[in-house]
Design a protein around this motif. Structure first.
Motif, PDB file in Angstrom:
ATOM      1  N   LYS A 462       0.842  -1.184   0.000  1.00 41.20           N
ATOM      2  CA  LYS A 462       0.000   0.000   0.000  1.00 41.20           C
ATOM      3  C   LYS A 462       0.887   1.248   0.000  1.00 41.20           C
ATOM      4  O   LYS A 462       2.038   1.203   0.404  1.00 41.20           O
ATOM      5  CB  LYS A 462      -0.941   0.012   1.201  1.00 41.20           C
ATOM      6  CG  LYS A 462      -0.267  -0.368   2.501  1.00 41.20           C
ATOM      7  CD  LYS A 462      -1.281  -0.806   3.531  1.00 41.20           C
ATOM      8  CE  LYS A 462      -0.611  -1.583   4.657  1.00 41.20           C
ATOM      9  NZ  LYS A 462      -0.304  -2.967   4.275  1.00 41.20           N
ATOM     10  N   VAL A 463       0.298   2.331  -0.450  1.00 35.50           N
ATOM     11  CA  VAL A 463       0.979   3.621  -0.493  1.00 35.50           C
ATOM     12  C   VAL A 463       0.227   4.589   0.400  1.00 35.50           C
ATOM     13  O   VAL A 463      -1.000   4.720   0.293  1.00 35.50           O
ATOM     14  CB  VAL A 463       1.059   4.175  -1.927  1.00 35.50           C
ATOM     15  CG1 VAL A 463       1.685   5.571  -1.928  1.00 35.50           C
ATOM     16  CG2 VAL A 463       1.855   3.235  -2.817  1.00 35.50           C
ATOM     17  N   ILE A 464       0.962   5.239   1.299  1.00 31.65           N
ATOM     18  CA  ILE A 464       0.363   6.214   2.219  1.00 31.65           C
ATOM     19  C   ILE A 464       0.877   7.593   1.856  1.00 31.65           C
ATOM     20  O   ILE A 464       2.085   7.805   1.734  1.00 31.65           O
ATOM     21  CB  ILE A 464       0.703   5.880   3.679  1.00 31.65           C
ATOM     22  CG1 ILE A 464       0.103   4.518   4.054  1.00 31.65           C
ATOM     23  CG2 ILE A 464       0.199   6.969   4.615  1.00 31.65           C
ATOM     24  CD1 ILE A 464       0.552   4.004   5.391  1.00 31.65           C
ATOM     25  N   ARG A 465      -0.052   8.513   1.658  1.00 32.07           N
ATOM     26  CA  ARG A 465       0.309   9.890   1.320  1.00 32.07           C
ATOM     27  C   ARG A 465      -0.341  10.839   2.328  1.00 32.07           C
ATOM     28  O   ARG A 465      -1.457  10.590   2.794  1.00 32.07           O
ATOM     29  CB  ARG A 465      -0.146  10.245  -0.102  1.00 32.07           C
ATOM     30  CG  ARG A 465       0.559   9.450  -1.192  1.00 32.07           C
ATOM     31  CD  ARG A 465       0.006   9.788  -2.557  1.00 32.07           C
ATOM     32  NE  ARG A 465      -1.356   9.299  -2.716  1.00 32.07           N
ATOM     33  CZ  ARG A 465      -2.180   9.662  -3.711  1.00 32.07           C
ATOM     34  NH1 ARG A 465      -1.778  10.536  -4.606  1.00 32.07           N
ATOM     35  NH2 ARG A 465      -3.389   9.154  -3.802  1.00 32.07           N
ATOM     36  N   ILE A 466       0.356  11.925   2.628  1.00 35.79           N
ATOM     37  CA  ILE A 466      -0.174  12.964   3.515  1.00 35.79           C
ATOM     38  C   ILE A 466      -0.205  14.281   2.745  1.00 35.79           C
ATOM     39  O   ILE A 466       0.796  14.664   2.115  1.00 35.79           O
ATOM     40  CB  ILE A 466       0.673  13.102   4.790  1.00 35.79           C
ATOM     41  CG1 ILE A 466       0.652  11.777   5.585  1.00 35.79           C
ATOM     42  CG2 ILE A 466       0.152  14.239   5.661  1.00 35.79           C
ATOM     43  CD1 ILE A 466       1.505  11.810   6.833  1.00 35.79           C
ATOM     44  N   PHE A 467      -1.345  14.956   2.810  1.00 39.54           N
ATOM     45  CA  PHE A 467      -1.526  16.248   2.152  1.00 39.54           C
ATOM     46  C   PHE A 467      -1.837  17.303   3.212  1.00 39.54           C
ATOM     47  O   PHE A 467      -2.465  17.010   4.231  1.00 39.54           O
ATOM     48  CB  PHE A 467      -2.697  16.205   1.159  1.00 39.54           C
ATOM     49  CG  PHE A 467      -2.551  15.177   0.074  1.00 39.54           C
ATOM     50  CD1 PHE A 467      -2.063  15.534  -1.169  1.00 39.54           C
ATOM     51  CD2 PHE A 467      -2.895  13.856   0.299  1.00 39.54           C
ATOM     52  CE1 PHE A 467      -1.928  14.593  -2.179  1.00 39.54           C
ATOM     53  CE2 PHE A 467      -2.771  12.901  -0.697  1.00 39.54           C
ATOM     54  CZ  PHE A 467      -2.283  13.272  -1.934  1.00 39.54           C
ATOM     55  N   ASP A 468      -1.379  18.532   2.958  1.00 36.57           N
ATOM     56  CA  ASP A 468      -1.754  19.601   3.880  1.00 36.57           C
ATOM     57  C   ASP A 468      -3.153  20.113   3.538  1.00 36.57           C
ATOM     58  O   ASP A 468      -3.835  19.567   2.660  1.00 36.57           O
ATOM     59  CB  ASP A 468      -0.711  20.718   3.873  1.00 36.57           C
ATOM     60  CG  ASP A 468      -0.585  21.437   2.533  1.00 36.57           C
ATOM     61  OD1 ASP A 468      -1.498  21.294   1.679  1.00 36.57           O
ATOM     62  OD2 ASP A 468       0.434  22.128   2.328  1.00 36.57           O
ATOM     63  N   SER A 469      -3.592  21.173   4.229  1.00 37.84           N
ATOM     64  CA  SER A 469      -4.961  21.667   4.038  1.00 37.84           C
ATOM     65  C   SER A 469      -5.195  22.239   2.646  1.00 37.84           C
ATOM     66  O   SER A 469      -6.342  22.389   2.212  1.00 37.84           O
ATOM     67  CB  SER A 469      -5.289  22.724   5.093  1.00 37.84           C
ATOM     68  OG  SER A 469      -4.366  23.801   5.025  1.00 37.84           O
ATOM     69  N   ASN A 470      -4.106  22.557   1.918  1.00 36.44           N
ATOM     70  CA  ASN A 470      -4.211  23.045   0.540  1.00 36.44           C
ATOM     71  C   ASN A 470      -4.082  21.910  -0.470  1.00 36.44           C
ATOM     72  O   ASN A 470      -3.911  22.146  -1.668  1.00 36.44           O
ATOM     73  CB  ASN A 470      -3.147  24.101   0.272  1.00 36.44           C
ATOM     74  CG  ASN A 470      -3.343  25.340   1.118  1.00 36.44           C
ATOM     75  OD1 ASN A 470      -4.478  25.818   1.265  1.00 36.44           O
ATOM     76  ND2 ASN A 470      -2.256  25.862   1.673  1.00 36.44           N
ATOM     77  N   LEU A 471      -4.127  20.660   0.045  1.00 41.92           N
ATOM     78  CA  LEU A 471      -3.983  19.458  -0.772  1.00 41.92           C
ATOM     79  C   LEU A 471      -2.633  19.390  -1.468  1.00 41.92           C
ATOM     80  O   LEU A 471      -2.491  18.797  -2.536  1.00 41.92           O
ATOM     81  CB  LEU A 471      -5.119  19.357  -1.803  1.00 41.92           C
ATOM     82  CG  LEU A 471      -6.532  19.201  -1.224  1.00 41.92           C
ATOM     83  CD1 LEU A 471      -7.541  18.949  -2.332  1.00 41.92           C
ATOM     84  CD2 LEU A 471      -6.582  18.091  -0.201  1.00 41.92           C
ATOM     85  N   LYS A 472      -1.615  19.971  -0.827  1.00 46.16           N
ATOM     86  CA  LYS A 472      -0.249  19.822  -1.308  1.00 46.16           C
ATOM     87  C   LYS A 472       0.363  18.586  -0.660  1.00 46.16           C
ATOM     88  O   LYS A 472       0.311  18.412   0.556  1.00 46.16           O
ATOM     89  CB  LYS A 472       0.575  21.061  -0.947  1.00 46.16           C
ATOM     90  CG  LYS A 472       2.039  20.947  -1.375  1.00 46.16           C
ATOM     91  CD  LYS A 472       2.831  22.176  -0.954  1.00 46.16           C
ATOM     92  CE  LYS A 472       4.295  22.022  -1.324  1.00 46.16           C
ATOM     93  NZ  LYS A 472       5.096  23.201  -0.887  1.00 46.16           N
ATOM     94  N   LEU A 473       0.951  17.728  -1.493  1.00 47.89           N
ATOM     95  CA  LEU A 473       1.548  16.491  -0.983  1.00 47.89           C
ATOM     96  C   LEU A 473       2.786  16.808  -0.152  1.00 47.89           C
ATOM     97  O   LEU A 473       3.700  17.499  -0.604  1.00 47.89           O
ATOM     98  CB  LEU A 473       1.934  15.582  -2.152  1.00 47.89           C
ATOM     99  CG  LEU A 473       2.499  14.211  -1.786  1.00 47.89           C
ATOM    100  CD1 LEU A 473       1.430  13.344  -1.135  1.00 47.89           C
ATOM    101  CD2 LEU A 473       3.052  13.522  -3.033  1.00 47.89           C
ATOM    102  N   VAL A 474       2.822  16.314   1.093  1.00 46.87           N
ATOM    103  CA  VAL A 474       3.966  16.580   1.975  1.00 46.87           C
ATOM    104  C   VAL A 474       4.696  15.312   2.385  1.00 46.87           C
ATOM    105  O   VAL A 474       5.785  15.367   2.947  1.00 46.87           O
ATOM    106  CB  VAL A 474       3.522  17.339   3.245  1.00 46.87           C
ATOM    107  CG1 VAL A 474       3.001  18.721   2.880  1.00 46.87           C
ATOM    108  CG2 VAL A 474       2.476  16.557   4.028  1.00 46.87           C
TER     109      VAL A 474
END
Length: 514
Positions: A462-474
């Motif tokens: 699986k791939v886990i991604r985190i985005f900030d409130s502006n939906l920018k990938l961090v």
């Protein structure tokens, strides 16, 4: 990136009698402490050992004791964490044994599955140990059945023919590295007692009593207390801390070690691992001190190709501090007639990528001069540049679509070598519209803490991604575990979205960083 060039050859009466080859070095850069190694101020202090472990690599860090780390590559910069967090072998004590001044792993190998064999350097200080660190040295063997997380009690395998004197005096036999001689099915241990010597063992376990030292042209002396001779070709190069690897590009053994006077790093080559040729100065101190403790790491610390990295310590003249440094090292053989070729190794041509960050990896073979830089392009747009081996780039596309990717190498002579273009489909939109819509895995909020714990994950990749409130990938990571922790210590306060892609399904949740 600037390069230094060293021509290595047999020279007799100013006539070249052997095929010339060269070593080209980039300028030095300092190595950080990615795993928070507690003894970093005194590192490196011997040979660096690293070995593959599935998709990761295990590395052993050493000063007077050994720590173990795991990372995404064989290189120090890519190590991620000490596992376990405490030392796994060695240590000091005020007692009367051969290792009371510390013992640390110099060379580690996987025997089978989780069974490791390690060869270590031991120091005997004068008892009771009070106000000096003068050491009498020896070499031992040790075993692990849990991939180096814990070790059996060590046993000496190589000691000096001279007994430890009554008064403190530097000596004994140590500062070693060990390699497996695939040409003759034997262990080769290189060590120093002021000059470089060696011993061999045909026992796969390298057990005490099976080692024979090289003495006057033969391996005839017992490893424990026997006589030894300086290796042929190294008689004029007194020094210590040898590091030896098999070079697949040159089809030779390569040794780097540091001399005592001048206190610089030297390099030599050998066809059989016993007789050495072409000893030449390679690296001097940038701070007017001593360049010591070199290790070349290519595929691992015991095998490398045309390009690799050389790590070493740059020690102040008064020993008040040391810098941990690395250079790209390129071996060049003008008699190699194979054409130069470059390629994109990852991602695969025609693949679809939905992880947000695209990792691009490229390699080159049979270069005729050291690489100055590698530029990565999509079409005519420059994505970024890498100036050190291995050549790679992380790229975050802003839009979905079909992209072409290529790399352009420029060597120190100005020659450009291009890879063929590959085509990838970027689909970063997968899951973005579903953020915060479903909660099929759990996040345990940790207000004020630096770790985000994600549990009850589905099985499989699986791939886990985190985005900030502006939906920018961090953040993006791949895993197979059902529970992971993610470091969020550097995240700004606010709301973040976690998206998990598993078997083309997307699950999401959000958390608040306080």
């Amino acid at each position: 990136m600037k390069f230094l060039v060293f021509a290595l050859s047999f020279i007799i009466s100013s006539t070249w009698l052997h095929a010339q080859w060269q070593v080209q070095l980039s300028e030095a850069t300092e190595v950080a402490n990615p795993v928070h190694y507690p003894l970093f101020a005194w590192y490196p202090d011997g040979h660096i050992s690293v070995l593959p472990d599935g998709d990761e690599y295990i590395m052993f860090w050493a000063e007077y004791e050994s720590h173990r780390s795991v990372g995404s590559s064989q290189f120090v910069e890519d190590q991620k964490a000490l596992v376990p967090s405490t030392a796994v072998f060695g240590g000091r004590g005020n007692y009367n044994t051969y290792d009371n001044g510390g013992s640390w792993l110099m060379s580690v190998f996987r025997q089978k599955d989780e069974n490791f064999i390690g060869f270590f350097h031991a120091e005997d200080h004068w008892y009771p140990h009070t106000n000096n660190d003068v050491a009498w040295k020896s070499i031992g063997v040790v075993y692990s059945d849990d991939e180096g997380k814990s070790w059996s009690e060590g046993n000496q395998i190589i000691t000096s023919s001279t007994s430890k004197p009554e008064n403190p005096e530097w000596g004994g036999t140590g500062d070693c590295c060990v390699v497996w001689d695939h040409l003759n099915n034997r262990w080769m241990c290189y060590f120093q007692e002021q000059q470089i010597s060696m011993a061999i063992s045909t026992d796969p376990d390298g057990a005490p009593g099976t080692w024979q030292k090289y003495y006057k042209g033969e391996f005839s002396q017992d490893g424990l207390g026997g006589m030894q001779s300086v290796l042929p070709g190294l008689e004029q190069f007194a020094g210590g801390n040898p590091s030896v690897h098999w070079n697949t590009y040159l089809s030779k053994w390569v040794m780097v070690w540091h001399r005592w006077a001048p206190a610089v790093i030297y390099i030599a080559v050998s066809d059989d691992g016993v007789s050495w040729e072409n000893g030449q100065s390679l690296i001097i101190s940038d701070i007017g001190g001593r360049a010591w403790y070199p290790t070349i790491i290519g595929d691992t610390d015991v095998e490398a190709g045309q390009m690799a990295k050389i790590y070493y310590a740059d020690i102040a003249a008064d020993f008040s501090y040391r810098d941990f440094k690395v250079r790209t090292i390129t071996f060049i053989d003008p008699n190699n007639t194979q054409p130069t070729s470059a390629q994109i190794d990852f991602p695969e041509n025609g693949s679809t990528i939905s992880t947000g960050i695209v990792e691009i990896k490229s390699s080159i073979d049979n270069v005729e001069a050291a690489i100055e830089k590698v530029e990565f392009f999509t079409g005519d747009m420059l994505l970024g540049t890498d100036t050190s081996f291995p050549y790679q780039l992380n790229w975050t596309p802003t839009e979905t679509g079909i992209y072409s990717i290529k790399a352009v190498y420029t060597d120190k002579e100005g020659t450009k070598i291009e890879t063929s273009e590959i085509i990838v489909n970027i689909d970063n939109s997968m899951g973005l519209n579903d953020l915060n819509q479903r909660g099929d895995f759990l996040i345990y909020p940790c207000p004020g803490r630096d770790k985000l714990e994600i549990a009850e994950l589905p099985s499989g990749s699986k791939v886990i991604r985190i985005f900030d409130s502006n939906l920018k990938l961090v953040h993006t990571t791949s895993c197979e575990a059902k529970k992971i922790e993610i470091d969020i210590s550097k995240y700004a306060k606010g709301v973040y979205y976690v998206s998990l892609l598993s078997d083309n399904q997307v699950f999401s949740r959000r958390f608040l960083k306080l």
